[in-house]
Write a protein that holds these residues in place. Structure first.
Motif, short mmCIF file in Angstrom:
data_model
loop_
_atom_site.label_atom_id
_atom_site.label_comp_id
_atom_site.label_asym_id
_atom_site.label_seq_id
_atom_site.Cartn_x
_atom_site.Cartn_y
_atom_site.Cartn_z
N LEU A 297 44.83 -20.71 2.77
CA LEU A 297 44.79 -21.74 3.80
C LEU A 297 44.26 -21.17 5.12
O LEU A 297 43.51 -21.85 5.84
N ALA A 298 44.64 -19.95 5.42
CA ALA A 298 44.16 -19.33 6.66
C ALA A 298 42.65 -19.13 6.63
O ALA A 298 41.97 -19.28 7.66
N ASP A 299 42.11 -18.79 5.47
CA ASP A 299 40.65 -18.67 5.35
C ASP A 299 39.99 -20.00 5.67
O ASP A 299 38.96 -20.04 6.37
N ARG A 300 40.54 -21.09 5.17
CA ARG A 300 40.02 -22.42 5.50
C ARG A 300 40.17 -22.70 6.99
O ARG A 300 39.28 -23.26 7.64
N ALA A 301 41.30 -22.30 7.54
CA ALA A 301 41.56 -22.57 8.95
C ALA A 301 40.60 -21.81 9.86
O ALA A 301 40.17 -22.34 10.90
N ARG A 302 40.26 -20.59 9.49
CA ARG A 302 39.31 -19.84 10.31
C ARG A 302 37.95 -20.53 10.34
O ARG A 302 37.24 -20.50 11.36
N HIS A 303 37.60 -21.18 9.24
CA HIS A 303 36.34 -21.93 9.18
C HIS A 303 36.41 -23.19 10.05
O HIS A 303 35.38 -23.64 10.56
N ARG A 304 37.62 -23.73 10.22
CA ARG A 304 37.80 -25.01 10.93
C ARG A 304 38.39 -24.86 12.33
O ARG A 304 38.66 -25.87 13.00
N LYS A 305 38.58 -23.65 12.81
CA LYS A 305 39.34 -23.44 14.04
C LYS A 305 38.69 -24.06 15.27
O LYS A 305 39.36 -24.28 16.28
N THR A 306 37.40 -24.38 15.21
CA THR A 306 36.74 -25.02 16.36
C THR A 306 36.31 -26.45 16.04
O THR A 306 35.51 -27.02 16.77
N ASP A 307 36.84 -27.01 14.96
CA ASP A 307 36.51 -28.39 14.59
C ASP A 307 37.55 -29.31 15.23
O ASP A 307 38.70 -29.36 14.81
N GLY A 308 37.14 -30.04 16.23
CA GLY A 308 38.05 -30.92 16.97
C GLY A 308 37.94 -32.37 16.57
O GLY A 308 38.31 -33.25 17.35
N THR A 309 37.48 -32.63 15.36
CA THR A 309 37.30 -34.01 14.91
C THR A 309 38.62 -34.77 14.90
O THR A 309 38.67 -35.94 15.30
N TYR A 310 39.69 -34.13 14.43
CA TYR A 310 40.97 -34.81 14.26
C TYR A 310 42.09 -33.84 14.60
O TYR A 310 42.27 -32.83 13.93
N MET A 311 42.84 -34.14 15.65
CA MET A 311 43.85 -33.22 16.13
C MET A 311 44.96 -32.96 15.11
O MET A 311 45.49 -31.85 15.01
N PHE A 312 45.32 -33.98 14.36
CA PHE A 312 46.34 -33.82 13.33
C PHE A 312 45.93 -32.74 12.34
O PHE A 312 46.74 -31.90 11.94
N ALA A 313 44.67 -32.74 11.95
CA ALA A 313 44.16 -31.71 11.05
C ALA A 313 44.13 -30.35 11.72
O ALA A 313 44.54 -29.33 11.14
N ALA A 314 43.65 -30.30 12.96
CA ALA A 314 43.54 -29.02 13.67
C ALA A 314 44.89 -28.33 13.81
O ALA A 314 45.00 -27.11 13.67
N LEU A 315 45.93 -29.11 14.05
CA LEU A 315 47.26 -28.53 14.23
C LEU A 315 47.80 -27.95 12.92
O LEU A 315 48.53 -26.95 12.94
N HIS A 316 47.45 -28.54 11.81
CA HIS A 316 47.86 -27.96 10.53
C HIS A 316 47.09 -26.67 10.23
O HIS A 316 47.64 -25.73 9.66
N HIS A 317 45.82 -26.64 10.61
CA HIS A 317 45.08 -25.38 10.49
C HIS A 317 45.74 -24.31 11.37
O HIS A 317 45.84 -23.13 10.97
N LEU A 318 46.19 -24.72 12.54
CA LEU A 318 46.86 -23.77 13.43
C LEU A 318 48.12 -23.19 12.77
O LEU A 318 48.39 -21.99 12.90
N LEU A 319 48.87 -24.01 12.06
CA LEU A 319 50.05 -23.50 11.36
C LEU A 319 49.67 -22.37 10.41
O LEU A 319 50.39 -21.36 10.31
N SER A 320 48.57 -22.53 9.68
CA SER A 320 48.15 -21.50 8.73
C SER A 320 47.78 -20.21 9.44
O SER A 320 48.09 -19.11 8.95
#
Length: 456
Positions: A297-320
């Motif tokens: 999940l963290a690997d996915r999150a590093r790919h998405r860490k600057t994607d601000g399309t949807y805050m709900f998603a970004a915060l879950h990436h932050l958890l990882s």
């Protein structure tokens, strides 16, 4: 003009195109796998089928990934060109206007335009389903229920889509805390339309909020033949089942569902990520070792860490990122959310009103630092993120943990009381209250130390 079986009006001379669009509508309604294929058939039969272009655009926006924005805009352009070339029904015109607002990041405004269709003709199903989805994503739970309650008197069991409508209404009732009504309507939805995964899902939410894990497991298993034919929404129903097993202390069953269903396909879909991250967070907060599952999940999150399309998603990436100790990437994600708060559109407002403060709080807590914000007040703003009460509970738990780790028993107890306004006391609340009674006030625990240890 042709009116389809779900009562949407199309400017088309191609009945086969409309028939394919009807199949696409039902696939969307049932969260099935073949909506895209059916839309392709519809557009092959009539390349100027306005509603097909619009549904294609909405589908890409609801996936909430930055790279899909161009596809949504291309669908909008195609719909506008078709509308200009041959004119259109009022339904088609409003669909195009709504899609334009949605591509601008204005989901609230898009939903309002879709509601104009159902205000005039209450049983046109697709605009309701789209409006319901958009309002859910932006946390307009009151708007969801206002819409379905207004339309309910017009829906007759003989109408195509009746069961799917009931599923939407059941979920809106559940999110409003009307659990008995939600269970009744959700069960009626499943009877009227066995393919209605959304209605099945609404009843699962009821059992989550009323703390009935055994009933939840039984319900999901009873309906398994219906929901396993879904698209990745099936993973979400497996997530609900895993929560019920975890609540009963059945960690082996929880991990089995995670590995064989919830994360069997390592997708980049934010809905799948939120299922996985929130479940691993619950396991980790109990001191249960999750092996290397966070790393994927963290690997996915590093790919998405600057994607601000949807805050709900970004915060879950932050958890990882926080769970794996990648604080540098986590800081980039927090910075992105702060930057997003300075922009325009619905998600900029979400970032400014809640996501920025929550992201900062989560990062500081993971680093063992005191929060800068009133955690109880922050918790009251969480619904603005979108998603359901059950999905946002991971953030309520994280805030309560943050307060408890800092020895702030009063703040932690307040957060637990706020949480209890929506749901019955569960094992998490019981263990938190016990921890608050045993952890001395003003004693700060290391961020990696659980407040309790797991006992099967």
């Amino acid at each position: 003009m042709i009116q389809d079986i779900f009562r949407l009006t199309h400017t088309s001379d191609h009945p086969d195109a409309v028939a394919a669009f009807e199949r696409a509508t039902e696939e969307v309604a049932g969260h099935r796998r073949d909506a895209g294929a059916a839309l392709g058939e519809a557009l092959a039969a009539d390349p100027q089928l306005v509603a097909a272009h619009c549904l294609k655009g909405f589908a890409q926006l609801i996936l909430a990934r930055s790279e899909l924005q161009l596809g949504a805009e291309a669908a909008l352009l195609a719909a506008e060109q078709a509308l200009q070339a041959k004119g259109g029904s009022e339904d088609e015109t409003l669909l195009v206007f709504a899609l334009r607002r949605a591509t601008e990041g204005k989901f609230h405004a898009a939903a309002d335009l879709l509601d104009i269709i159902t205000d005039a003709r209450p049983t046109v199903f697709l605009p309701l389903k789209l409006s319901h989805a958009l309002r859910f994503m932006v946390g307009d739970l009151a708007g969801m229920l206002k819409s379905t309650e207004a339309l309910a008197p017009a829906y007759d069991p003989a109408l195509e889509g009746y069961g799917y409508f009931l599923g939407c209404h059941a979920f809106a009732l559940e999110e409003a805390g009307r659990y008995d009504d939600a269970e009744r309507v959700g069960r009626a939805a499943a009877l009227a339309e066995p393919r209605d995964a959304w209605g099945i899902h609404a009843v699962a939410h009821v059992y989550e909020m009323r703390h009935q894990p055994a009933d939840g497991i039984a319900w999901i298993n009873e309906q398994r033949a219906a929901w396993t034919g879904c698209n990745n929404f099936a993973y979400h129903l497996a997530w609900h089942q895993a929560l019920f097993h975890l609540e009963q202390g059945e960690t082996d069953a929880t991990f089995h569902l995670y590995d064989t269903e919830i994360r069997a396909q390592p997708t980049d879909d934010f809905r799948d990520i939120t299922n996985a991250a929130s479940l691993l967070w619950r396991l980790s907060e109990q001191g249960i070792a999750v092996g290397g599952r966070w790393e994927e999940l963290a690997d996915r999150a590093r790919h998405r860490k600057t994607d601000g399309t949807y805050m709900f998603a970004a915060l879950h990436h932050l958890l990882s990122l926080l769970a794996t100790g990648d604080f540098a990437s986590a800081q980039e994600c927090v910075t992105m959310i702060g930057t997003r708060a300075e922009g325009t559109g619905d998600q900029a407002r979400v970032a400014a009103h809640v996501a920025r403060d929550l992201a900062e709080t989560l990062l500081r807590s993971a680093q063992g630092q005191l929060p800068r914000h009133d955690l109880s007040e922050l918790a009251e703003r969480l619904p603005l993120l979108g998603g359901s009460h059950a999905q946002r509970d991971v953030f309520m738990r994280a805030l309560a943990h943050s307060a408890a780790r800092q020895g702030n028993r009063r703040e932690a107890a307040t957060l637990l009381r706020l949480r209890a306004e929506r749901r019955r006391v569960d094992r998490f609340a019981e263990r938190m209250f016990h921890a608050l009674a045993t952890v001395p006030a003003a004693v700060t625990l290391p961020p990696t130390q659980p407040l309790w240890r797991h006992h099967a």
